[in-house]
Design a protein around this motif. Sequence first.
Motif, PDB file in Angstrom:
ATOM      1  N   TYR A   1       5.431   0.770  -0.073  1.00  0.00           N
ATOM      2  CA  TYR A   1       5.412   2.181   0.319  1.00  0.00           C
ATOM      3  C   TYR A   1       4.296   2.404   1.335  1.00  0.00           C
ATOM      4  O   TYR A   1       3.209   1.823   1.207  1.00  0.00           O
ATOM      5  N   PRO A   2       4.509   3.230   2.336  1.00  0.00           N
ATOM      6  CA  PRO A   2       3.494   3.437   3.379  1.00  0.00           C
ATOM      7  C   PRO A   2       2.284   4.192   2.851  1.00  0.00           C
ATOM      8  O   PRO A   2       2.380   5.030   1.952  1.00  0.00           O
ATOM      9  N   GLY A   3       1.119   3.888   3.430  1.00  0.00           N
ATOM     10  CA  GLY A   3      -0.096   4.637   3.131  1.00  0.00           C
ATOM     11  C   GLY A   3      -0.985   4.060   2.046  1.00  0.00           C
ATOM     12  O   GLY A   3      -1.994   4.677   1.700  1.00  0.00           O
ATOM     13  N   TRP A   4      -0.657   2.882   1.517  1.00  0.00           N
ATOM     14  CA  TRP A   4      -1.445   2.335   0.403  1.00  0.00           C
ATOM     15  C   TRP A   4      -2.273   1.128   0.801  1.00  0.00           C
ATOM     16  O   TRP A   4      -3.361   0.916   0.270  1.00  0.00           O
ATOM     17  N   ILE A   5      -1.790   0.311   1.710  1.00  0.00           N
ATOM     18  CA  ILE A   5      -2.495  -0.908   2.107  1.00  0.00           C
ATOM     19  C   ILE A   5      -3.384  -0.601   3.309  1.00  0.00           C
ATOM     20  O   ILE A   5      -2.982   0.120   4.214  1.00  0.00           O
ATOM     21  N   GLY A   6      -4.623  -1.117   3.287  1.00  0.00           N
ATOM     22  CA  GLY A   6      -5.592  -0.803   4.323  1.00  0.00           C
ATOM     23  C   GLY A   6      -5.254  -1.426   5.671  1.00  0.00           C
ATOM     24  O   GLY A   6      -4.500  -2.401   5.764  1.00  0.00           O
ATOM     25  N   GLU A   7      -5.854  -0.875   6.725  1.00  0.00           N
ATOM     26  CA  GLU A   7      -5.548  -1.296   8.090  1.00  0.00           C
ATOM     27  C   GLU A   7      -5.943  -2.751   8.352  1.00  0.00           C
ATOM     28  O   GLU A   7      -5.302  -3.437   9.138  1.00  0.00           O
ATOM     29  N   ARG A   8      -7.024  -3.209   7.720  1.00  0.00           N
ATOM     30  CA  ARG A   8      -7.521  -4.561   7.995  1.00  0.00           C
ATOM     31  C   ARG A   8      -7.136  -5.560   6.916  1.00  0.00           C
ATOM     32  O   ARG A   8      -7.639  -6.677   6.896  1.00  0.00           O
ATOM     33  N   ALA A   9      -6.258  -5.162   6.012  1.00  0.00           N
ATOM     34  CA  ALA A   9      -5.926  -6.024   4.871  1.00  0.00           C
ATOM     35  C   ALA A   9      -4.745  -6.928   5.183  1.00  0.00           C
ATOM     36  O   ALA A   9      -3.772  -6.501   5.804  1.00  0.00           O
ATOM     37  N   MET A  10      -4.842  -8.155   4.746  1.00  0.00           N
ATOM     38  CA  MET A  10      -3.676  -9.012   4.653  1.00  0.00           C
ATOM     39  C   MET A  10      -3.044  -8.769   3.287  1.00  0.00           C
ATOM     40  O   MET A  10      -3.731  -8.331   2.348  1.00  0.00           O
ATOM     41  N   ASN A  11      -1.766  -9.046   3.164  1.00  0.00           N
ATOM     42  CA  ASN A  11      -1.058  -8.728   1.923  1.00  0.00           C
ATOM     43  C   ASN A  11      -1.718  -9.352   0.700  1.00  0.00           C
ATOM     44  O   ASN A  11      -1.855  -8.718  -0.338  1.00  0.00           O
ATOM     45  N   TRP A  12      -2.142 -10.623   0.822  1.00  0.00           N
ATOM     46  CA  TRP A  12      -2.729 -11.296  -0.333  1.00  0.00           C
ATOM     47  C   TRP A  12      -4.050 -10.654  -0.739  1.00  0.00           C
ATOM     48  O   TRP A  12      -4.382 -10.602  -1.930  1.00  0.00           O
ATOM     49  N   GLN A  13      -4.820 -10.129   0.259  1.00  0.00           N
ATOM     50  CA  GLN A  13      -6.083  -9.453  -0.073  1.00  0.00           C
ATOM     51  C   GLN A  13      -5.816  -8.167  -0.848  1.00  0.00           C
ATOM     52  O   GLN A  13      -6.509  -7.861  -1.835  1.00  0.00           O
ATOM     53  N   PHE A  14      -4.826  -7.406  -0.399  1.00  0.00           N
ATOM     54  CA  PHE A  14      -4.479  -6.156  -1.080  1.00  0.00           C
ATOM     55  C   PHE A  14      -4.004  -6.435  -2.500  1.00  0.00           C
ATOM     56  O   PHE A  14      -4.463  -5.802  -3.461  1.00  0.00           O
ATOM     57  N   ILE A  15      -3.097  -7.399  -2.646  1.00  0.00           N
ATOM     58  CA  ILE A  15      -2.525  -7.700  -3.963  1.00  0.00           C
ATOM     59  C   ILE A  15      -3.601  -8.214  -4.922  1.00  0.00           C
ATOM     60  O   ILE A  15      -3.709  -7.756  -6.063  1.00  0.00           O
ATOM     61  N   LEU A  16      -4.435  -9.143  -4.448  1.00  0.00           N
ATOM     62  CA  LEU A  16      -5.486  -9.693  -5.298  1.00  0.00           C
ATOM     63  C   LEU A  16      -6.551  -8.637  -5.611  1.00  0.00           C
ATOM     64  O   LEU A  16      -7.072  -8.580  -6.732  1.00  0.00           O
ATOM     65  N   GLY A  17      -6.863  -7.791  -4.637  1.00  0.00           N
ATOM     66  CA  GLY A  17      -7.848  -6.726  -4.861  1.00  0.00           C
ATOM     67  C   GLY A  17      -7.388  -5.738  -5.915  1.00  0.00           C
ATOM     68  O   GLY A  17      -8.160  -5.359  -6.812  1.00  0.00           O
ATOM     69  N   ILE A  18      -6.134  -5.309  -5.846  1.00  0.00           N
ATOM     70  CA  ILE A  18      -5.599  -4.389  -6.851  1.00  0.00           C
ATOM     71  C   ILE A  18      -5.506  -5.090  -8.203  1.00  0.00           C
ATOM     72  O   ILE A  18      -5.835  -4.511  -9.253  1.00  0.00           O
ATOM     73  N   GLY A  19      -5.072  -6.348  -8.197  1.00  0.00           N
ATOM     74  CA  GLY A  19      -4.993  -7.103  -9.446  1.00  0.00           C
ATOM     75  C   GLY A  19      -6.338  -7.207 -10.143  1.00  0.00           C
ATOM     76  O   GLY A  19      -6.453  -7.003 -11.359  1.00  0.00           O
ATOM     77  N   MET A  20      -7.390  -7.506  -9.365  1.00  0.00           N
ATOM     78  CA  MET A  20      -8.724  -7.601  -9.953  1.00  0.00           C
ATOM     79  C   MET A  20      -9.226  -6.245 -10.426  1.00  0.00           C
ATOM     80  O   MET A  20      -9.948  -6.157 -11.417  1.00  0.00           O
ATOM     81  N   SER A  21      -8.849  -5.191  -9.727  1.00  0.00           N
ATOM     82  CA  SER A  21      -9.245  -3.840 -10.174  1.00  0.00           C
ATOM     83  C   SER A  21      -8.666  -3.542 -11.547  1.00  0.00           C
ATOM     84  O   SER A  21      -9.305  -2.871 -12.365  1.00  0.00           O
ATOM     85  N   CYS A  22      -7.465  -4.044 -11.813  1.00  0.00           N
ATOM     86  CA  CYS A  22      -6.851  -3.845 -13.126  1.00  0.00           C
ATOM     87  C   CYS A  22      -7.471  -4.753 -14.186  1.00  0.00           C
ATOM     88  O   CYS A  22      -7.380  -4.460 -15.380  1.00  0.00           O
ATOM     89  N   ALA A  23      -8.084  -5.850 -13.770  1.00  0.00           N
ATOM     90  CA  ALA A  23      -8.643  -6.812 -14.721  1.00  0.00           C
ATOM     91  C   ALA A  23     -10.115  -6.585 -15.027  1.00  0.00           C
ATOM     92  O   ALA A  23     -10.646  -7.131 -15.992  1.00  0.00           O
TER      93      ALA A  23
END
Length: 399
Positions: free
Chosen positions: A125-147
């Motif tokens: 969905y648009p508007g959630w991933i940062g401008e300088r993020a690669m997909n793996w950084q976004f996914i891992l960052g959110i995953g760690m936030s949940c952990a």
Amino acid sequence: MSTSEIFLIAISSIYTLPYLIWRIARTDYFAPLVVVQIGTGILLGPGVLGAVYPEYYSFVFNPSVLQALNGIAWWAVMLFVWVAGIELDLGKAWEYRLESSVTAGLALGVPLLFGCAAAMLIQFYPGWIGERAMNWQFILGIGMSCAVTALPILILLLDKLRILRHPLGQRILRYASLDDIAIWAILSIILLDWTRIGKQLTFLVLFPLFAYGVRRLMAWLPERDRWYLGIISLAFFGLGADWAGLHFMVGAFLAGAILDSAWFEHGRMDQLRQNLLLTVMPVFFLSTGLKTHWSSGGLEVLIAAGVLLIASVSGKLLGLRLAGKLLNWQPGEASIIGWLLQTKALIMIIFANVLLDKQIITGQTFTALLVMALLSTMLTVPAVAPKLARLQGRKNTPE
């Protein structure tokens, strides 16, 4: 009005409103003062106060005032993360390394997987991933936030439940301490920047040398001077990490983690943590609230926060249930430990601040994570207190 007068109006709001809400509403059972302060920061942010009273918001939180508040917030959170690093006690974790590593691994790994799955859904969905993020950084960052487990808040909640010094409380702190190290290590991986890899390698090479020197000096100095050296090394390690592109909070954690808690009098350390929460951390909570964003609409943000909360709580509870099965815990222990370790406020908010500063997540993703952290922490004591009473009742019942 002068900038100093407007600054003091902002400071008055930061300290007065949360205290009144906390005292008058008597929220301490489900929302300690620190949680109320974070929530008040959201209320004073652009999404609430800025939307209802835009002229007042622009007048109080003008660029000059924000610059002053941000400076205080940066130093406050560096000090707080530094203290959290010092308080890591890995001696007990090593003594019980099999149990601690199995439990900490499952407590971190399962919600990490659940959080990554939620992030993979959100990123479409648009508007959630940062401008300088690669997909793996976004996914891992959110995953760690949940952990993440908020170790400083966990200590406060264990003390409230009167099990901080009990064997169960000490076990929980062991598990959280190991996860705390893993969290900062993974954050460093997320922040790796190939355009600045030379600087980052330089920092990683020089850090052990400086850490060795600081430790030798600490062992030689009297305790009074250790505090000064600790603060000086905090500033330099924070500077080095930020220069390398790893963020100053990574440096702050490392500056504390290399120090032995035995070098400092525990009463003074507890007092420092409490004084930070009283005097300067509320400014950080406000600056966090000012970063909240509801650009896609409140409903979408709340739905995202709900998805992340489910991933976080269910992942943590499942991970601890698996640990309990493998290690033959008493009935009820896995649920109690799982609920306590899913406490998110503070460390997750600090973690999310770093992701936002590095433009790995957007403002609305940050807002969803912040709401998730607040709800997660508010659920902890109401969920744990009755379970703990039943567990203690079974232990006190003669066979």
